[in-house]
Write a protein that holds these residues in place. Structure first.
Motif, mmCIF file in Angstrom:
data_model
loop_
_atom_site.group_PDB
_atom_site.id
_atom_site.type_symbol
_atom_site.label_atom_id
_atom_site.label_comp_id
_atom_site.label_asym_id
_atom_site.label_seq_id
_atom_site.Cartn_x
_atom_site.Cartn_y
_atom_site.Cartn_z
ATOM 1 N N VAL A 65 -12.647 13.549 1.359
ATOM 2 C CA VAL A 65 -13.700 13.469 0.340
ATOM 3 C C VAL A 65 -13.135 13.207 -1.051
ATOM 4 N N TYR A 66 -11.892 13.613 -1.289
ATOM 5 C CA TYR A 66 -11.285 13.421 -2.612
ATOM 6 C C TYR A 66 -11.016 11.940 -2.877
ATOM 7 N N ASN A 67 -10.598 11.220 -1.847
ATOM 8 C CA ASN A 67 -10.191 9.834 -2.011
ATOM 9 C C ASN A 67 -11.266 8.957 -2.652
ATOM 10 N N PRO A 68 -12.498 8.920 -2.138
ATOM 11 C CA PRO A 68 -13.502 8.050 -2.777
ATOM 12 C C PRO A 68 -13.880 8.485 -4.190
ATOM 13 N N SER A 77 -14.086 4.813 3.277
ATOM 14 C CA SER A 77 -12.850 5.475 2.854
ATOM 15 C C SER A 77 -12.395 6.407 3.964
ATOM 16 N N ILE A 78 -11.090 6.481 4.128
ATOM 17 C CA ILE A 78 -10.513 7.432 5.074
ATOM 18 C C ILE A 78 -9.606 8.351 4.262
ATOM 19 N N VAL A 79 -8.868 9.192 4.923
ATOM 20 C CA VAL A 79 -8.057 10.184 4.213
ATOM 21 C C VAL A 79 -7.172 9.536 3.151
ATOM 22 N N ALA A 80 -6.863 10.303 2.127
ATOM 23 C CA ALA A 80 -6.025 9.803 1.046
ATOM 24 C C ALA A 80 -4.579 9.637 1.496
ATOM 25 N N ALA A 136 0.825 -1.207 0.000
ATOM 26 C CA ALA A 136 0.000 0.000 0.000
ATOM 27 C C ALA A 136 0.862 1.262 0.000
ATOM 28 N N CYS A 137 1.890 1.296 0.828
ATOM 29 C CA CYS A 137 2.757 2.477 0.894
ATOM 30 C C CYS A 137 3.482 2.716 -0.426
ATOM 31 N N VAL A 138 3.968 1.644 -1.041
ATOM 32 C CA VAL A 138 4.671 1.766 -2.316
ATOM 33 C C VAL A 138 3.745 2.326 -3.389
ATOM 34 N N GLU A 139 2.444 2.028 -3.281
ATOM 35 C CA GLU A 139 1.461 2.529 -4.249
ATOM 36 C C GLU A 139 0.956 3.931 -3.907
ATOM 37 N N GLY A 140 1.473 4.532 -2.835
ATOM 38 C CA GLY A 140 1.027 5.862 -2.444
ATOM 39 C C GLY A 140 -0.250 5.866 -1.643
ATOM 40 N N GLN A 141 -0.660 4.698 -1.142
ATOM 41 C CA GLN A 141 -1.867 4.592 -0.321
ATOM 42 C C GLN A 141 -1.468 4.317 1.136
ATOM 43 N N GLY A 154 -23.571 0.182 -8.303
ATOM 44 C CA GLY A 154 -23.355 1.421 -7.553
ATOM 45 C C GLY A 154 -22.718 1.161 -6.205
ATOM 46 N N LYS A 155 -22.145 2.227 -5.645
ATOM 47 C CA LYS A 155 -21.425 2.119 -4.383
ATOM 48 C C LYS A 155 -21.935 3.145 -3.377
ATOM 49 N N LEU A 156 -22.151 2.690 -2.162
ATOM 50 C CA LEU A 156 -22.465 3.558 -1.029
ATOM 51 C C LEU A 156 -21.217 3.631 -0.167
ATOM 52 N N CYS A 157 -20.600 4.804 -0.117
ATOM 53 C CA CYS A 157 -19.324 4.969 0.581
ATOM 54 C C CYS A 157 -19.527 5.773 1.861
ATOM 55 N N LEU A 158 -19.064 5.213 2.961
ATOM 56 C CA LEU A 158 -19.188 5.859 4.263
ATOM 57 C C LEU A 158 -17.867 6.544 4.615
ATOM 58 N N ILE A 159 -17.923 7.865 4.868
ATOM 59 C CA ILE A 159 -16.733 8.568 5.352
ATOM 60 C C ILE A 159 -17.003 9.244 6.694
ATOM 61 N N GLY A 160 -18.285 9.425 7.038
ATOM 62 C CA GLY A 160 -18.639 9.836 8.389
ATOM 63 C C GLY A 160 -18.737 8.562 9.218
ATOM 64 N N ILE A 161 -18.038 8.496 10.345
ATOM 65 C CA ILE A 161 -17.968 7.250 11.106
ATOM 66 C C ILE A 161 -19.256 7.055 11.890
ATOM 67 N N PRO A 162 -20.094 6.067 11.518
ATOM 68 C CA PRO A 162 -21.373 5.883 12.207
ATOM 69 C C PRO A 162 -21.165 5.361 13.629
ATOM 70 N N ALA A 163 -21.977 5.862 14.532
ATOM 71 C CA ALA A 163 -21.915 5.401 15.923
ATOM 72 C C ALA A 163 -22.881 4.246 16.152
#
Length: 339
Positions: free
Chosen positions: A159-162, A285-288, A102-107, A256-265
């Protein structure tokens, strides 16, 4: 020995108070940055209050940090290409192993050995100076003013990552749930990328602003099943609250995809049939990582993506936190250093 001046909480739930400490010597791979601006992220508040059971004290918040390089460790220039005087930013990640796939790929956000968080076990940016690994400093494009660059370091990268990893075709329809600190940036990025953007909201209170940020459509969540069924290629949910997950899956096209970036409680319960027979996906998704964060900053500079901010002094950090907790921030608070 140098003394750094900061704002810190001494224990969970405490307010921030002036705090001074002597930092560790500047490591060979580090730079020292004179901090000029900090974005205030809700994650700073969660960490201050130890809501995620990983905070250490004294705790100094701040992971949307902008400042100028004032010193370099022995190997820092070789590792980063940075020089004294460069304007740089730091986000949620301060370091990673650098060697896994992942690190080598910039992720680096997916580092298989676990990345180091800027404010997880370390002091954040609510201080006059900070020492950090050079390789995770992002040089800020000239066109981005520092007060607007700060929220991009976390909120922008989140938000950019997803939008980059989950879209692989043209003519895409994107929905954003929640027009707040994250959502108003997601709308801008998606619109500037050329996608049809719809805001899904609980009320019409933010409709005019959402359209100004670049939305093409504005739909109430309670009316979405009737108005936009099987419509979206990607839904980005910035809200941390429970949702009608079955209804949201019904808004997606096949694949289609439903992407969660707000962490649900809450725990999420969803019907399996649309996931199987319509090949719909629930993802997160989390930060890029570094690659997409650099790209995000350049994209924002070139295309005029700019957070809507309220500028306050760093000494007003407790007042700013109360404003965020009261949901009165529109839409990101940026704290300006006073030295």
């Amino acid at each position: 020995m140098a003394t750094f001046k900061a704002w810190a909480a001494q224990k969970a739930k405490d307010t921030l108070q002036p705090y001074e400490y002597t930092p560790e010597p500047l490591a060979d791979d580090q730079i020292e940055v004179k901090v000029t601006h900090n974005g205030l992220c809700h994650s700073d508040i969660h960490m201050k209050d130890n809501d995620w059971s990983c905070s250490t004290y004294p705790f100094i918040p701040g992971h949307e940090v902008i400042g100028n390089v004032v010193a370099l460790g022995a190997n820092a220039e070789k590792l980063s290409g940075l020089k004294v005087g460069d304007r740089v930013g730091y986000g949620w990640i301060r370091d990673s192993c650098g060697f896994c796939e992942a690190c080598v790929e910039g992720q680096e956000n997916l580092c298989q050995k676990g990345y180091e968080g800027t404010i997880v076990g370390h002091h954040g940016g609510f201080q006059n100076r900070i020492r950090m690994p050079a390789k995770f400093a992002f040089k800020i494009p000239e066109k981005l003013e520092s007060q607007y660059a700060a929220p991009l370091m976390c909120a922008g990268a989140t938000v950019y990552n997803p939008l980059r990893i989950f879209i692989n075709k043209p003519n895409v329809k994107v929905a954003i749930i929640g027009i707040g600190g994250l959502g108003h940036l997601a709308v801008q990025f998606a619109s500037k990328m050329g996608y049809e953007v719809t805001a899904l909201s609980t009320s019409y209170n933010k409709k005019e602003e959402a359209m100004g940020f670049g939305c093409h459509n504005f739909v109430l969540l309670k009316e979405a099943q009737e108005k936009v069924p099987n419509y979206f290629d990607l839904i980005i949910n910035t809200s941390p609250y429970d949702m009608d997950w079955k209804m949201l899956l019904g808004l997606l096209k096949p694949n289609g995809k439903l992407c969660l970036i707000g962490i649900p409680a809450v725990e999420i319960k969803v019907p399996v049939m649309p996931i199987i027979f319509a090949q719909k996906t629930i993802c997160g998704s989390i930060v890029a990582g570094r690659s997409y964060t650099n790209e995000m900053l350049e994209f924002a500079a070139v295309n005029g993506v700019k957070p809507k901010i309220e500028l306050m002094k760093l000494s007003q950090c407790n007042e700013a936190i109360e404003k965020v907790l009261a949901n009165k921030a529109r839409y990101r608070i940026v704290l300006e250093s006073e030295e």
